[in-house]
Scaffold this active site. Structure first.
Site, mmCIF file in Angstrom:
data_model
loop_
_atom_site.group_PDB
_atom_site.id
_atom_site.type_symbol
_atom_site.label_atom_id
_atom_site.label_comp_id
_atom_site.label_asym_id
_atom_site.label_seq_id
_atom_site.Cartn_x
_atom_site.Cartn_y
_atom_site.Cartn_z
ATOM 1 N N TYR A 136 1.423 5.928 -11.140
ATOM 2 C CA TYR A 136 0.070 5.561 -10.735
ATOM 3 C C TYR A 136 -0.189 6.062 -9.319
ATOM 4 O O TYR A 136 0.674 5.969 -8.441
ATOM 5 C CB TYR A 136 -0.096 4.029 -10.750
ATOM 6 C CG TYR A 136 -1.405 3.571 -10.141
ATOM 7 C CD1 TYR A 136 -2.535 3.447 -10.935
ATOM 8 C CD2 TYR A 136 -1.518 3.309 -8.765
ATOM 9 C CE1 TYR A 136 -3.752 3.051 -10.383
ATOM 10 C CE2 TYR A 136 -2.738 2.912 -8.209
ATOM 11 C CZ TYR A 136 -3.840 2.795 -9.017
ATOM 12 O OH TYR A 136 -5.034 2.420 -8.464
ATOM 13 N N GLU A 224 -8.748 7.136 -8.604
ATOM 14 C CA GLU A 224 -7.586 6.612 -9.318
ATOM 15 C C GLU A 224 -7.069 7.623 -10.310
ATOM 16 O O GLU A 224 -7.836 8.173 -11.102
ATOM 17 C CB GLU A 224 -7.993 5.361 -10.106
ATOM 18 C CG GLU A 224 -7.501 4.085 -9.495
ATOM 19 C CD GLU A 224 -7.693 2.895 -10.420
ATOM 20 O OE1 GLU A 224 -8.652 2.892 -11.212
ATOM 21 O OE2 GLU A 224 -6.874 1.988 -10.346
#
Ligand code: GDP
Ligand code: MN
Length: 416
Positions: A136, A224
């Site tokens: 991530y 993101e």
């Protein structure tokens, strides 16, 4: 402002950030052709909507049970066989065509869209990647640190909100100096935190640097990459991307501003911004027409304090002429959830008698089916209130914010 994944990947690629290759398609045939043009053996067809959780989300037709779909998309109910997921792996042009067919024109329900879902108008056909590791990477402005913060975690692919709640220590954070970008020592710290080695470490360094530079240069408010993936050969790629931009900076990024998809925006919010009004839709039943953001906030607070729920936040700005008030009323009354309207205007530059005249003119052009409460304050307030009281229209006048809030809350309850 939000953009779609396929648009975000184009921007990232141009900024030197490695992404999974893909092509956007609006029809099943285009999706089949895209698969052939990509020349891959494994492909992935992805619904393009401004919401995450598509992998677990499901695409449904107009007659399907939305509550059931949401329960499945949020993992509360098991997924039945044969439902169309928002992200589908495909192995041929024909499979790509079928996957696109199962998505286009449908409504995607994910744990993020809620019960309303999002209409799927486009799909991204991407070169399927063999994933070795899912990581991530995210970046957001952190007001407490007074800087953007780059976040990375080995727990990619899953809901990062859960990781943040249960195991916050698994999210590595680096505050970023916006003048300097990502420093080399910080990039190396990230590589270590994510356990990248060899070619992946080298590729990671380039990825992180360009990603941070892109965030700063494009005035992002949130970026993101979930998942950021590592392949067998050590490639580091963005498999997904979610980018939000600062609306107030879009005047200097005309290319990004042009990516706005009107189909994804709230129609009332779009309509309001075209007339120079700021409008935000809320869940309650008391519509508010206010001039100035500060006054709008305190109006909402006082409504809530007196037991009401605001239906919206509408700021007509410094102006409040007849046309703006008229358009504002039309927007407010377009929702059948609205049970009463409160006008709370401070006449400073614009005098209260002028505002009263604009209100009356707008009132006459609109079929008011719900009670209207008006509170004015400022220059020529006596004159303005007298005009409203003597107008013969069904307008409830109020003196002071408390009186206004009490009257509108009572009116909403009465007409509910
Ligand atoms: P999201 O659910 O909206 O966040 O959509 P993502 O783009 O993140 O995709 C969801 C999941 O689908 C990912 O976490 C991957 O596990 C899987 N996925 C997406 N693209 C590929 C791909 O090219 N290859 C493989 N093997 N899996 C993929
Ligand atoms: Mn994702």
């Amino acid at each position: 402002m939000k953009i779609h994944e396929y648009q975000g990947k184009d921007l990232l690629k141009a900024a030197g950030v490695a992404v999974q290759e893909g092509k956007v398609a609006s029809t099943p045939e285009e999706a089949a052709r895209a698969f052939e043009e990509l020349g891959c053996s494994l492909g992935v067809v992805k619904a393009q909507v401004h919401a995450g959780g598509r992998g677990k989300g499901i695409a449904i037709g107009p007659d399907a049970d939305r509550a059931e779909a949401l329960a499945i998309a949020s993992g509360q109910k098991p997924r039945p066989e044969g439902v169309a997921q928002g992200v589908q792996l495909v192995r041929s042009a024909e499979e790509a065509r079928k996957a696109a067919e199962s998505l286009l024109g449908k409504t995607l329900i994910t744990y993020q869209t809620g019960i309303d879902g999002a209409k799927i108008n486009k799909v991204l056909v991407a070169d399927g990647v063999e994933i070795t590791r899912e990581l991530y990477l995210g970046m957001a402005v952190d007001r407490a640190v007074q800087a953007p913060v780059l976040m990375a975690s080995t727990e990619g692919g899953v809901e990062i909100e859960e990781v943040a709640k249960k195991t916050p220590e698994k999210i590595h954070r680096e505050p970023i100096d916006v003048g300097f970008g990502l420093a080399d020592f910080q990039a190396r710290k990230l590589v270590k935190a994510l356990g990248l080695e060899g070619a992946a470490a080298k590729n990671g360094l380039v990825f992180f640097k360009n990603f941070v530079k892109f965030f700063i240069d494009s005035d992002c408010s949130l970026a993101e990459i979930n998942p950021l993936i590592v392949t067998d050969s050590g490639q580091v790629l963005a498999l997904d991307c979610k980018l939000n931009f600062d609306d107030n900076a879009m005047y200097r990024h005309k290319d990004i501003a042009a990516l706005l998809d009107p189909a994804e925006e709230d129609p009332n919010e779009m309509r309001a911004s075209e007339s120079g009004l700021s409008y935000v839709q809320l869940d309650g039943d008391i519509a508010c027409l206010v001039n100035g953001a500060g006054l709008a906030m305190s109006t909402m607070d006082v409504i809530k304090y007196h037991g009401g729920e605001p239906a919206n936040f509408l700021d007509v700005g410094g102006g409040a002429n007849k046309d703006q008030v008229l358009e504002a009323f039309r927007i407010l009354l377009s929702s059948d959830k609205v049970k009463a309207v409160l006008v709370n205007i401070f006449g400073g530059i614009m005098k209260c008698d002028i505002i009263a005249a604009a209100l009356l003119a707008a009132y006459d052009e609109i079929d008011f089916k719900v009670p209207l409460v008006v509170r004015l304050e400022g220059t020529n307030v006596e004159q303005g209130m007298k005009m409203l009281e003597e107008s013969g229209r069904k307008i409830i006048t109020a003196k002071g914010l408390t009186d206004a809030a009490q009257k509108v809350v009572a009116a909403a309850k009465g007409s509910a």
